[in-house]
Design an enzyme around this catalytic site. Structure first.
Site, PDB file in Angstrom:
ATOM      1  N   GLY A   9     -27.745 167.966  73.819  1.00 46.45           N
ATOM      2  CA  GLY A   9     -27.058 168.864  72.878  1.00 46.45           C
ATOM      3  C   GLY A   9     -25.929 168.182  72.136  1.00 46.45           C
ATOM      4  CB  SER A  11     -27.344 167.977  67.221  1.00 45.18           C
ATOM      5  OG  SER A  11     -27.462 169.283  67.750  1.00 45.18           O
ATOM      6  NE  ARG A  12     -26.781 173.144  66.397  1.00 45.65           N
ATOM      7  CZ  ARG A  12     -26.816 174.299  67.048  1.00 45.65           C
ATOM      8  NH1 ARG A  12     -25.817 175.140  66.968  1.00 45.65           N
ATOM      9  NH2 ARG A  12     -27.870 174.616  67.790  1.00 45.65           N
ATOM     10  CG  ASN A  63     -23.015 169.829  75.605  1.00 40.61           C
ATOM     11  OD1 ASN A  63     -22.011 170.535  75.738  1.00 40.61           O
ATOM     12  ND2 ASN A  63     -23.694 169.787  74.469  1.00 40.61           N
ATOM     13  CB  SER A 115     -19.739 179.034  80.786  1.00 44.53           C
ATOM     14  OG  SER A 115     -19.067 180.159  80.255  1.00 44.53           O
ATOM     15  CE1 TYR A 128     -24.202 180.282  78.214  1.00 44.49           C
ATOM     16  CE2 TYR A 128     -22.269 181.510  78.957  1.00 44.49           C
ATOM     17  CZ  TYR A 128     -22.820 180.394  78.347  1.00 44.49           C
ATOM     18  OH  TYR A 128     -21.994 179.385  77.881  1.00 44.49           O
ATOM     19  CB  ALA A 130     -27.918 184.186  86.573  1.00 41.30           C
ATOM     20  CE  LYS A 132     -23.731 177.621  80.493  1.00 38.26           C
ATOM     21  NZ  LYS A 132     -24.018 176.213  80.202  1.00 38.26           N
TER      22      LYS A 132
HETATM   23  N1  LIG Z   1     -18.946 177.632  72.643  1.00 38.67           N
HETATM   24  C1  LIG Z   1     -18.449 178.250  73.689  1.00 38.67           C
HETATM   25  O1  LIG Z   1     -17.640 179.183  73.564  1.00 38.67           O
HETATM   26  C2  LIG Z   1     -18.852 177.843  75.068  1.00 38.67           C
HETATM   27  C3  LIG Z   1     -18.126 178.394  76.141  1.00 38.67           C
HETATM   28  C4  LIG Z   1     -18.464 178.040  77.426  1.00 38.67           C
HETATM   29  C5  LIG Z   1     -19.487 177.171  77.653  1.00 38.67           C
HETATM   30  N2  LIG Z   1     -20.181 176.642  76.618  1.00 38.67           N
HETATM   31  C6  LIG Z   1     -21.282 175.731  76.943  1.00 38.67           C
HETATM   32  O2  LIG Z   1     -21.087 174.507  76.292  1.00 38.67           O
HETATM   33  C7  LIG Z   1     -22.354 173.915  76.011  1.00 38.67           C
HETATM   34  C8  LIG Z   1     -22.413 173.551  74.537  1.00 38.67           C
HETATM   35  O3  LIG Z   1     -22.222 174.741  73.804  1.00 38.67           O
HETATM   36  P1  LIG Z   1     -21.887 174.769  72.250  1.00 38.67           P
HETATM   37  O4  LIG Z   1     -21.041 175.949  72.053  1.00 38.67           O
HETATM   38  O5  LIG Z   1     -21.456 173.437  71.778  1.00 38.67           O
HETATM   39  O6  LIG Z   1     -23.352 175.117  71.714  1.00 38.67           O
HETATM   40  P2  LIG Z   1     -23.989 175.063  70.262  1.00 38.67           P
HETATM   41  O7  LIG Z   1     -22.961 174.744  69.226  1.00 38.67           O
HETATM   42  O8  LIG Z   1     -24.803 176.303  70.145  1.00 38.67           O
HETATM   43  O9  LIG Z   1     -24.955 173.793  70.390  1.00 38.67           O
HETATM   44  C9  LIG Z   1     -25.993 173.829  71.341  1.00 38.67           C
HETATM   45  C10 LIG Z   1     -26.561 172.433  71.509  1.00 38.67           C
HETATM   46  O10 LIG Z   1     -27.631 172.513  72.467  1.00 38.67           O
HETATM   47  C11 LIG Z   1     -28.804 171.995  71.880  1.00 38.67           C
HETATM   48  N3  LIG Z   1     -29.995 172.666  72.371  1.00 38.67           N
HETATM   49  C12 LIG Z   1     -30.230 174.010  72.452  1.00 38.67           C
HETATM   50  N4  LIG Z   1     -31.476 174.237  72.892  1.00 38.67           N
HETATM   51  C13 LIG Z   1     -32.042 173.011  73.081  1.00 38.67           C
HETATM   52  C14 LIG Z   1     -33.333 172.570  73.485  1.00 38.67           C
HETATM   53  N5  LIG Z   1     -34.297 173.438  73.778  1.00 38.67           N
HETATM   54  N6  LIG Z   1     -33.563 171.256  73.571  1.00 38.67           N
HETATM   55  C15 LIG Z   1     -32.615 170.358  73.251  1.00 38.67           C
HETATM   56  N7  LIG Z   1     -31.376 170.702  72.836  1.00 38.67           N
HETATM   57  C16 LIG Z   1     -31.105 172.016  72.752  1.00 38.67           C
HETATM   58  C17 LIG Z   1     -28.645 172.240  70.387  1.00 38.67           C
HETATM   59  O11 LIG Z   1     -29.497 171.401  69.667  1.00 38.67           O
HETATM   60  P3  LIG Z   1     -30.003 171.790  68.177  1.00 38.67           P
HETATM   61  O12 LIG Z   1     -28.936 171.315  67.233  1.00 38.67           O
HETATM   62  O13 LIG Z   1     -31.289 171.052  68.042  1.00 38.67           O
HETATM   63  O14 LIG Z   1     -30.167 173.281  68.132  1.00 38.67           O
HETATM   64  C18 LIG Z   1     -27.164 171.915  70.208  1.00 38.67           C
HETATM   65  O15 LIG Z   1     -26.951 170.513  70.137  1.00 38.67           O
HETATM   66  C19 LIG Z   1     -23.406 174.935  76.443  1.00 38.67           C
HETATM   67  O16 LIG Z   1     -23.893 174.609  77.715  1.00 38.67           O
HETATM   68  C20 LIG Z   1     -22.625 176.237  76.493  1.00 38.67           C
HETATM   69  O17 LIG Z   1     -23.172 177.161  77.397  1.00 38.67           O
HETATM   70  C21 LIG Z   1     -19.886 176.955  75.319  1.00 38.67           C
END
Ligand SMILES: NC(=O)c1ccc[n+]([C@@H]2O[C@H](COP(=O)([O-])OP(=O)(O)OC[C@H]3O[C@@H](n4cnc5c(N)ncnc54)[C@H](OP(=O)(O)O)[C@@H]3O)[C@@H](O)[C@H]2O)c1
Length: 221
Positions: A9, A11-12, A63, A115, A128, A130, A132
């Site tokens: 993950g 990419s973003r 991630n 998370s 989610y 469960a 995490k």
């Molecule tokens: N943002 C928050 O508030 C928050 C809070 C707590 C925990 N988290 C955790 O932090 C982590 C990153 O979250 P984020 O907010 O940065 O998420 P995000 O901006 O939605 O980015 C998700 C990343 O996961 C990749 N991904 C999703 N499905 C995939 C798949 N099937 N195969 C390969 N890659 C996949 C996406 O790739 P693509 O670009 O190809 O879609 C993207 O790079 C996650 O585990 C999330 O649960 C986030």
């Protein structure tokens, strides 16, 4: 010595911030996109797993994660399978592939991006929550299993962070989330990345099995 980190993950969002900070720290960073590693696809994970068994991976950062909130009565079979697949099954399989090399070199750092909903809960997010909570259990169990090999395993548990996962909500909803955070704002992904940078470095020689919450005070309430 230049170490190699593999991150999913990248990419973003939080993953992208981690990639950027680790590159500055002179890591070689592998951040496969979905065409190289699709966490929804068992064949893709198996193929990538075979590849990393023959690649030096010093640091693994699980991630990538998904969250599609649904009330229990409306929860689809597809959502159940996919959330568990991406957030739980895929990370375990990648750890399984990376550990033999880490053991051989007697050095490894594994980070599971969990998370704050891995330590508290929220309605409409049973899947989610469960997964995490589950990944935090995996962190603790593997910390015990791998400590004798100098492989340290930790979970990082962010609160609401300014990425697509949160920013896809309506502005009013985001404002109301911010009102609930003691620090009064979303986390910047770079703030999460800085914590990861410490945990995967040689500076961290004693933290393992820790569930590190970084949430602007949210879970204190
Ligand atoms: N943002 C928050 O508030 C928050 C809070 C707590 C925990 N988290 C955790 O932090 C982590 C990153 O979250 P984020 O907010 O940065 O998420 P995000 O901006 O939605 O980015 C998700 C990343 O996961 C990749 N991904 C999703 N499905 C995939 C798949 N099937 N195969 C390969 N890659 C996949 C996406 O790739 P693509 O670009 O190809 O879609 C993207 O790079 C996650 O585990 C999330 O649960 C986030």
């Amino acid at each position: 010595m230049k170490r190699t980190a593999l991150i999913t993950g990248g990419s973003r969002g939080i993953g992208k911030a981690i990639v950027s900070i680790l590159k500055k720290e002179e890591f070689t960073v592998l951040a496969p996109d979905r065409s190289e590693l699709d966490l929804l696809n068992d064949e893709s994970i198996a193929a990538y797993g075979r590849k990393i068994r023959n690649t030096r991976i010093d640091v693994l950062i699980n991630n990538a994660g998904i969250n599609a909130p649904q009330w229990i009565e409306e929860m689809t079979d597809e959502n159940i399978v996919q959330t568990i697949q991406v957030n739980l099954i895929a990370p375990v399989k990648l750890i399984r592939a990376a550990v033999p090399g880490m053991k051989k070199r007697r050095w490894g750092r594994i980070i599971n991006i969990s998370s704050m909903f891995g330590v508290i809960a929220r309605g409409k997010q049973a899947l989610y929550v469960a997964t995490k909570h589950g990944i935090n259990g995996i962190t603790k169990s593997l910390a015990l299993e791998l400590a004798p090999n100098n492989i340290l395993v930790n979970s990082v548990c962010p609160g609401f962070t300014a990425t697509d996962l949160v920013l896809r909500n309506a502005p009013d909803k985001i404002k109301s989330l911010e009102r609930d955070i003691p620090i009064g704002r979303l986390a910047d992904p770079r703030e999460i990345a800085k914590l990861v940078r410490f945990l995967v470095s040689d500076e961290n020689s004693y933290m393992t099995g820790s569930i590190v919450v970084i949430d602007g005070g949210y879970t204190c309430k």
